[in-house]
Design an enzyme around this catalytic site. Structure first.
Site, PDB file in Angstrom:
ATOM      1  N   GLU A  36      53.035  74.210 -21.443  1.00 23.62           N
ATOM      2  CA  GLU A  36      52.084  74.164 -22.561  1.00 23.62           C
ATOM      3  C   GLU A  36      52.836  74.047 -23.887  1.00 23.62           C
ATOM      4  OE1 GLU A  36      49.238  77.341 -22.356  1.00 23.62           O
ATOM      5  OE2 GLU A  36      48.461  76.634 -20.428  1.00 23.62           O
ATOM      6  N   ARG A  90      48.379  49.471 -23.383  1.00 27.44           N
ATOM      7  CA  ARG A  90      48.333  48.396 -22.383  1.00 27.44           C
ATOM      8  C   ARG A  90      47.162  48.554 -21.425  1.00 27.44           C
ATOM      9  NH1 ARG A  90      54.660  48.519 -21.117  1.00 27.44           N
ATOM     10  NH2 ARG A  90      54.286  50.600 -21.928  1.00 27.44           N
ATOM     11  N   HIS A 124      49.398  46.632 -29.207  1.00 22.78           N
ATOM     12  CA  HIS A 124      49.523  45.694 -28.083  1.00 22.78           C
ATOM     13  C   HIS A 124      48.485  44.572 -28.186  1.00 22.78           C
ATOM     14  CE1 HIS A 124      50.209  44.104 -24.167  1.00 22.78           C
ATOM     15  NE2 HIS A 124      49.022  44.461 -23.740  1.00 22.78           N
ATOM     16  N   LYS A 185      53.153  29.739 -17.403  1.00 20.68           N
ATOM     17  CA  LYS A 185      53.723  29.665 -16.053  1.00 20.68           C
ATOM     18  C   LYS A 185      53.114  28.498 -15.296  1.00 20.68           C
ATOM     19  CE  LYS A 185      55.183  34.313 -15.446  1.00 20.68           C
ATOM     20  NZ  LYS A 185      55.033  35.625 -14.934  1.00 20.68           N
ATOM     21  N   ARG A 187      53.454  26.301 -11.290  1.00 21.83           N
ATOM     22  CA  ARG A 187      54.060  26.281  -9.962  1.00 21.83           C
ATOM     23  C   ARG A 187      54.506  24.861  -9.628  1.00 21.83           C
ATOM     24  NH1 ARG A 187      53.665  29.772  -5.656  1.00 21.83           N
ATOM     25  NH2 ARG A 187      52.063  31.007  -6.693  1.00 21.83           N
ATOM     26  N   ASP A 213      58.159  39.743 -28.636  1.00 18.59           N
ATOM     27  CA  ASP A 213      57.114  40.419 -27.857  1.00 18.59           C
ATOM     28  C   ASP A 213      56.887  41.794 -28.475  1.00 18.59           C
ATOM     29  OD1 ASP A 213      55.193  40.567 -25.900  1.00 18.59           O
ATOM     30  OD2 ASP A 213      56.567  40.804 -24.220  1.00 18.59           O
ATOM     31  N   GLY A 219      62.188  45.258 -19.008  1.00 13.81           N
ATOM     32  CA  GLY A 219      63.001  44.084 -19.341  1.00 13.81           C
ATOM     33  C   GLY A 219      62.676  42.857 -18.506  1.00 13.81           C
ATOM     34  N   THR A 221      59.991  40.938 -18.304  1.00 10.18           N
ATOM     35  CA  THR A 221      59.344  39.834 -19.041  1.00 10.18           C
ATOM     36  C   THR A 221      60.372  39.047 -19.855  1.00 10.18           C
ATOM     37  OG1 THR A 221      57.353  41.182 -19.181  1.00 10.18           O
ATOM     38  CG2 THR A 221      57.500  39.314 -20.701  1.00 10.18           C
TER      39      THR A 221
END
Ligand code: R5P
Length: 287
Positions: A36, A90, A124, A185, A187, A213, A219, A221
């Site tokens: 406490e 977040r 954020h 991103k 593919r 950012d 780390g 990202t």
């Protein structure tokens, strides 16, 4: 107006009080063996309270609420909170059914007290300010200072690692007079591998790239963004992040970067960007 501060924010408090000529007093803090905590404040009708809530966010949040409660009980009429790092930001929406919007819960408690303003740095998502009702939120983003830190590297392009962070890239690029974009991103249809590239198709070949950012946590990202920028031919890759938590092996993971700059919202070895002047200025606008 009195300036109160928790002891882990003494550096900021000293600089802010020197700039604004305010009387700065620490909040007394006690941590009991059972976990406490207790605080003791100097009563004030009007006060700005600086609380650095990271690390130990849960404990520091309880201390903050206890301090607010005591100040309110002793007749505070107007409180301004200076929270350099907003924890739980977040979890700004429900990602899975049954979850809370944690930052709404945290801000909901603050609403219970006579808080007129919250001054924070690089929330954020700026929209989380909507969760705190009538309390005015000042969201400081030190783009000019970040640009100052990066300027020596002759940055050609400022990139954010994703769409949500692109406004940071834009602000820093404008201060530097550089191009900006965000990573997207995609593919590879033949190999199935996932890559990142600037959304607009901007070439990074031979360019000096800055990645910006809000948070450097594990780390991952930044490492991914740096490796992709290098794969696209970037000559040098640098990073400027507002809040550096540097968790686990983050230092190791971000070795791809030639330099990392952080603000001192969370002090660490990369904290060369001092936000005390911006916090003082935001406070001066309110007083
Ligand atoms: C994510 O939404 C944040 O803006 C940061 O990109 C993230 O928190 C960074 O985390 P990490 O360093 O663990 O990749």
């Amino acid at each position: 107006m009195r300036l109160l501060y928790f002891k882990n924010a003494e550096d900021l408090a000293r600089r802010i009080s020197a700039k604004l000529g305010l009387d700065a007093r620490p909040v007394e803090e006690r941590d009991f063996p059972d976990g406490e905590v207790l605080v003791r404040v100097e009563p004030a009708r009007e006060a700005a309270l600086i609380a650095r809530l990271y690390p130990d966010v849960n404990k520091n949040l309880v201390k903050l609420f206890l301090a607010l409660d005591a100040l309110a009980d002793y007749g505070a009429e107007r409180l301004i909170l200076v929270l350099p790092y907003m924890p739980y930001a977040r979890q700004d929406r429900r990602f899975r059914e049954g979850e809370p919007i944690s930052v709404k819960a945290v801000l909901g408690h603050i609403k219970e007290y006579p808080v007129s303003h919250i001054i924070s740095v690089d929330l954020h998502k700026p929209y989380i300010a909507d969760y705190v009702g009538n309390v005015r939120v000042v969201n400081v983003y030190p783009a000019a200072k970040i640009a100052e830190a990066l300027r020596r590297w002759n940055i050609d392009v400022v990139l954010s690692p994703d769409f949500g962070s692109q406004f940071r890239a834009e602000a820093v690029a404008k201060a530097l007079g550089a191009a900006w974009d965000y990573f997207e991103k995609y593919r590879d249809r033949e190999t199935g591998e996932i890559f990142m590239r600037p959304r607009s198709g901007l070439s990074l070949q031979g360019k000096n790239v800055a990645i910006v950012d809000d948070i450097l946590a594990t780390g991952g990202t930044l490492a991914e963004a740096c490796e992709n920028a290098k794969a696209l031919g970037a000559a040098g890759v640098y990073a400027a992040v507002t809040h550096c938590q540097l968790l686990g092996n983050a230092r190791e993971r971000t070795k791809c970067l030639s330099a990392v700059y952080c603000s001192n919202t969370i002090p660490c070895e990369y904290s060369s960007i001092d936000v005390s002047a911006e916090l003082a200025e935001a406070l001066a606008q309110i007083l």
